[in-house]
Enzyme design. Structure first.
Site, PDB file in Angstrom:
ATOM      1  N   SER A 148       4.522   3.051  -0.631  1.00  0.00           N
ATOM      2  CA  SER A 148       3.666   3.738   0.332  1.00  0.00           C
ATOM      3  C   SER A 148       4.495   4.128   1.543  1.00  0.00           C
ATOM      4  O   SER A 148       5.421   3.405   1.938  1.00  0.00           O
ATOM      5  CB  SER A 148       2.519   2.829   0.775  1.00  0.00           C
ATOM      6  OG  SER A 148       1.805   3.420   1.846  1.00  0.00           O
ATOM      7  N   TYR A 174       0.185  -5.196   4.023  1.00  0.00           N
ATOM      8  CA  TYR A 174       0.334  -4.266   2.898  1.00  0.00           C
ATOM      9  C   TYR A 174       1.608  -3.437   3.061  1.00  0.00           C
ATOM     10  O   TYR A 174       2.378  -3.254   2.102  1.00  0.00           O
ATOM     11  CB  TYR A 174      -0.890  -3.355   2.839  1.00  0.00           C
ATOM     12  CG  TYR A 174      -0.839  -2.281   1.790  1.00  0.00           C
ATOM     13  CD1 TYR A 174      -1.176  -2.556   0.466  1.00  0.00           C
ATOM     14  CD2 TYR A 174      -0.479  -0.973   2.123  1.00  0.00           C
ATOM     15  CE1 TYR A 174      -1.149  -1.556  -0.506  1.00  0.00           C
ATOM     16  CE2 TYR A 174      -0.436   0.029   1.167  1.00  0.00           C
ATOM     17  CZ  TYR A 174      -0.775  -0.272  -0.138  1.00  0.00           C
ATOM     18  OH  TYR A 174      -0.742   0.723  -1.088  1.00  0.00           O
ATOM     19  N   LYS A 178       4.978  -3.259   0.680  1.00  0.00           N
ATOM     20  CA  LYS A 178       5.553  -2.021   0.151  1.00  0.00           C
ATOM     21  C   LYS A 178       7.024  -1.886   0.515  1.00  0.00           C
ATOM     22  O   LYS A 178       7.812  -1.348  -0.257  1.00  0.00           O
ATOM     23  CB  LYS A 178       4.738  -0.822   0.639  1.00  0.00           C
ATOM     24  CG  LYS A 178       3.318  -0.796   0.060  1.00  0.00           C
ATOM     25  CD  LYS A 178       3.358  -0.790  -1.453  1.00  0.00           C
ATOM     26  CE  LYS A 178       2.001  -0.925  -2.097  1.00  0.00           C
ATOM     27  NZ  LYS A 178       2.081  -0.898  -3.576  1.00  0.00           N
ATOM     28  N   THR A 207      -8.763   7.998  -3.124  1.00  0.00           N
ATOM     29  CA  THR A 207      -9.018   7.094  -4.242  1.00  0.00           C
ATOM     30  C   THR A 207     -10.065   6.054  -3.857  1.00  0.00           C
ATOM     31  O   THR A 207     -10.283   5.792  -2.667  1.00  0.00           O
ATOM     32  CB  THR A 207      -7.728   6.366  -4.653  1.00  0.00           C
ATOM     33  OG1 THR A 207      -7.311   5.518  -3.563  1.00  0.00           O
ATOM     34  CG2 THR A 207      -6.615   7.349  -4.989  1.00  0.00           C
TER      35      THR A 207
END
Length: 290
Positions: A148, A174, A178, A207
Site C-alpha cells: 500500500s 497497517y 505494509k 472495495t
C-alpha cells in the site's frame, strides 16, 4: 495480455475477528467461474485459511506442497483492525495477518516455486480476503505482494512489531505492516534469484475492505476511488506479462511502473541490520507455531 490459466487455487480466509465477512465464499466461487479455464470444475480449488492463525497456515502449506505445483503466489489478503486486539495465540491481529501470516505462507511455499522455471511472487497492499495461487501456461514463477502507498509514511520499526509500547493507531499499524511486506519482498528477491518477486500499490480502490476499515475516508473520497478491476490491473500485469518479468526482482510497482519505496527527502530507509532483525523475529515466531 491474455490470461491462460491451467490451474487456479484461490485461498480465502474468514477471519474470526472481523465483525462481519465482507467477502463471501459465494463471491469467490462466482469470480472463479469467470476465468477462462477449459474445465473450471476440475481446475479451480478453493482453500479456506485463517491468515491470522500461524498453525493453520503451516498446515495448509504442508498439504499444498503435497498436492499442487505453483507458478504464481499473490499475497493479497489483509486487514485493518482499528483497535488493539489479540488472536487466540496472543498475537496482535494486524501483525498476525498482514506480516507474520504473509511471511509463513511465502517462505513455506518458496521451495514449491523454486521447482518451476521463472517463478514469481507478488505482494499487494489492500484490505481484502482472497489470496491467489496459480499454475499458468507461461514459463516463469512469480510472487507478488499487494502492499500500500500508506507504507511510504512509515520507517521500518522492529522494536515494537506488535504495538505493545506505543499508542495504537490502526491506520498507522497497517501502514507499518505494509512497510514490513515491502522490506520482506526486497530481501526475498536477494535470497532467491530463481523467483521473480515484486510488491505493488493498487491505488485506492472502492472495495468492501476500504468501506469497512476506513468509513470516513470512503465517505469523503468514495467518488474518486478506483474500481476493483483498476486496482487489480498491475497485479495481473506483474503475474502474466513478459515485460514485468524483464524488470529487476524485488521492485515496488504502481500503474505498471516501478516507483520509489520512499518519499522524496524522507528518512524512511532501513539498515541491513534492521531488516535482518525483522526476519529473525519473524522466523523465530513462525517456528514456534510449526
Amino acid at each position: 495480455m491474455n490470461l491462460h490459466v491451467k490451474t487456479l487455487s484461490l485461498m480465502t480466509w474468514r477471519s474470526r475477528f472481523l465483525e462481519e465477512s465482507f467477502w463471501s465464499l459465494e463471491e469467490t466461487a462466482a469470480l472463479a467461474k469467470q476465468l477462462p479455464l477449459k474445465s473450471p470444475s476440475e481446475n479451480i480449488f478453493l482453500h479456506i485459511v485463517d491468515l491470522s492463525d500461524p498453525k493453520q497456515i503451516w498446515k495448509f502449506v504442508e498439504n499444498f506442497k503435497q498436492e499442487h505445483k505453483l507458478h504464481v503466489l499473490i499475497n493479497n489478503a489483509g486487514c485493518m483492525v482499528n483497535k488493539r486486539e489479540l488472536t487466540e495465540d496472543g498475537l496482535e491481529k494486524n501483525f498476525a495477518a498482514n506480516t507474520l501470516g504473509v511471511y509463513i505462507l511465502t517462505t513455506g511455499l518458496i521451495p514449491v516455486l523454486e521447482k518451476e522455471h521463472d517463478p514469481r511472487v507478488k505482494g499487494l497492499g489492500s484490505c481484502s480476503s482472497v489470496q491467489g495461487l496459480g499454475m499458468r501456461s507461461v514459463s516463469w514463477s512469480i510472487q507478488i505482494t499487494v502492499s500500500s502507498g500508506g507504507m511510504l509514511v512509515q520507517k521500518l520499526n522492529t522494536n515494537d512489531l506488535q504495538s505493545e509500547r506505543t499508542p495504537f493507531d490502526g491506520t498507522m499499524v497497517y501502514a507499518q505492516n505494509k512497510r514490513q511486506q515491502v522490506v520482506l519482498t526486497e530481501r526475498w528477491a536477494q535470497g532467491h534469484p530463481a523467483i521473480h518477486f515484486s510488491s505493488m500499490h493498487p491505488g485506492w480502490a472502492d472495495t468492501p475492505g476500504v468501506r469497512q476499515a476506513m468509513p470516513g475516508f470512503h465517505a469523503r473520497f468514495g467518488d474518486r476511488l478506483r474500481s476493483e478491476a483498476q486496482g487489480a490491473d498491475t497485479m495481473l500485469w506483474l503475474a502474466l506479462s513478459s515485460a514485468a518479468a524483464a524488470q529487476p526482482s524485488g521492485r515496488f510497482f504502481q500503474d505498471r511502473k516501478p516507483v520509489s519505496t520512499h518519499l522524496p527527502l524522507a528518512t524512511a530507509s532501513s539498515s541491513p541490520a534492521e531488516e535482518e532483525k525483522l526476519i529473525e523475529i519473524l522466523e523465530q515466531l513462525a517456528q514456534t507455531f510449526k
